[in-house]
Design a protein around this motif. Structure first.
Motif, PDB file in Angstrom:
ATOM      1  N   ASP A   1       2.402  -4.877  -3.400  1.00 35.52           N
ATOM      2  CA  ASP A   1       1.130  -4.545  -2.865  1.00 35.52           C
ATOM      3  C   ASP A   1      -0.102  -5.204  -3.537  1.00 35.52           C
ATOM      4  N   LYS A   2      -1.105  -5.464  -2.603  1.00 40.18           N
ATOM      5  CA  LYS A   2      -2.284  -6.225  -3.470  1.00 40.18           C
ATOM      6  C   LYS A   2      -3.444  -5.132  -3.889  1.00 40.18           C
TER       7      LYS A   2
ATOM      8  N   LEU B   1       6.667  -1.408  -2.578  1.00 38.48           N
ATOM      9  CA  LEU B   1       5.265  -1.641  -2.769  1.00 38.48           C
ATOM     10  C   LEU B   1       5.166  -2.579  -4.039  1.00 38.48           C
TER      11      LEU B   1
ATOM     12  N   ILE C   1      -2.378   0.965  -5.535  1.00 41.71           N
ATOM     13  CA  ILE C   1      -0.926   1.125  -5.331  1.00 41.71           C
ATOM     14  C   ILE C   1      -0.361   0.561  -6.640  1.00 41.71           C
TER      15      ILE C   1
ATOM     16  N   LYS D   1      -0.211   5.251   1.965  1.00 39.08           N
ATOM     17  CA  LYS D   1       0.776   4.485   1.104  1.00 39.08           C
ATOM     18  C   LYS D   1       0.768   5.199  -0.194  1.00 39.08           C
TER      19      LYS D   1
END
Length: 245
Positions: free
Chosen positions: A183-184, A180, A188, A153
């Protein structure tokens, strides 16, 4: 790329070992989160600074790809970072740039480019540069960004940095940020915020604020904090307030 039989991966490893610092290695083990369950679990450090690694790589910049692969295959972090940096030095002068790109992508998919510093210092200069210079199919970056693998990623979005730094084209990066934005993973979120901030600084602030108008109220706080870092105090406060910060 012609094979230079006089250069070996073992020489690079020895040169790095010669400038290693055990105290720095101990600090790096903690800083890069190498504990059980952390993102860098199991990574091993010699304790070599990035400038020192770059100096070693410049001495061995013509290291053949089979020998570079030995560095990538090492469990030692600085060996893998050196491998990636070597590719950034070889790429501009290579007669077969696709071979460098394919070699890099192979190691991304094989899990050998597997910490944020390795990604950030090499992905724009190899994957991003190749796709930017050759007008290659950027769908590979979206494929990587959709992966369940953290480092794939990050390679996906960080490679796109090249497009607007060298080519003034933020489109791909903005699309990756859209993909993204929720995203958690902290790493990221930081990458998304960083890319948004840089687009605002280097290309057009309105591109950043348009993105924030759509997402500031719901995007992760870490990404938002990075994205607004260089905006005016009033504008920063406006978007942070939208997120309830």
């Amino acid at each position: 790329m012609p094979y230079n039989g006089n250069m070996k991966a073992s020489q690079v490893m020895a040169a790095l070992e010669a400038v290693a610092d055990p105290l720095r290695a101990s600090h790096s083990q903690r800083f890069f989160k190498t504990g059980i369950g952390e993102y860098g679990e199991g990574d091993v450090f010699l304790g070599v600074t990035v400038p020192a690694i770059r100096l070693v790589c410049k001495q061995y910049k013509d290291l053949p790809l089979p020998e570079v692969q030995k560095l990538f295959d090492s469990d030692i972090h600085e060996h893998r970072l050196a491998a990636g940096l070597l590719l950034t030095y070889q790429y501009p002068k290579s007669a077969d740039k696709k071979a460098i790109y394919d070699f890099y992508l192979h190691n991304v998919l094989a899990g050998r480019i597997n910490n944020w510093d390795i990604v950030d210092t090499t992905a724009p200069g190899v994957m991003g540069r190749y796709l930017g210079e050759t007008d290659g199919d950027r769908e590979i970056l979206f494929k990587l960004a959709r992966s369940d693998n953290l480092w794939q990623k990050r390679v996906g979005i960080m490679s796109s940095f090249y497009f607007f730094v060298k080519g003034d084209d933020p489109t791909t990066t903005l699309e990756l940020c859209e993909l993204l934005v929720n995203d958690k993973h902290d790493l990221i979120q930081k990458a998304v915020g960083w890319m948004l901030r840089e687009i605002g600084k280097r290309v057009d602030t309105k591109l950043l604020t348009d993105f924030l108008d759509r997402h500031a109220a719901t995007m992760p706080r870490t990404a938002l904090r990075y994205a607004v870092e260089h905006l005016s105090s009033a504008t920063k406060k406006f978007y942070m307030s939208a997120r309830g910060i």
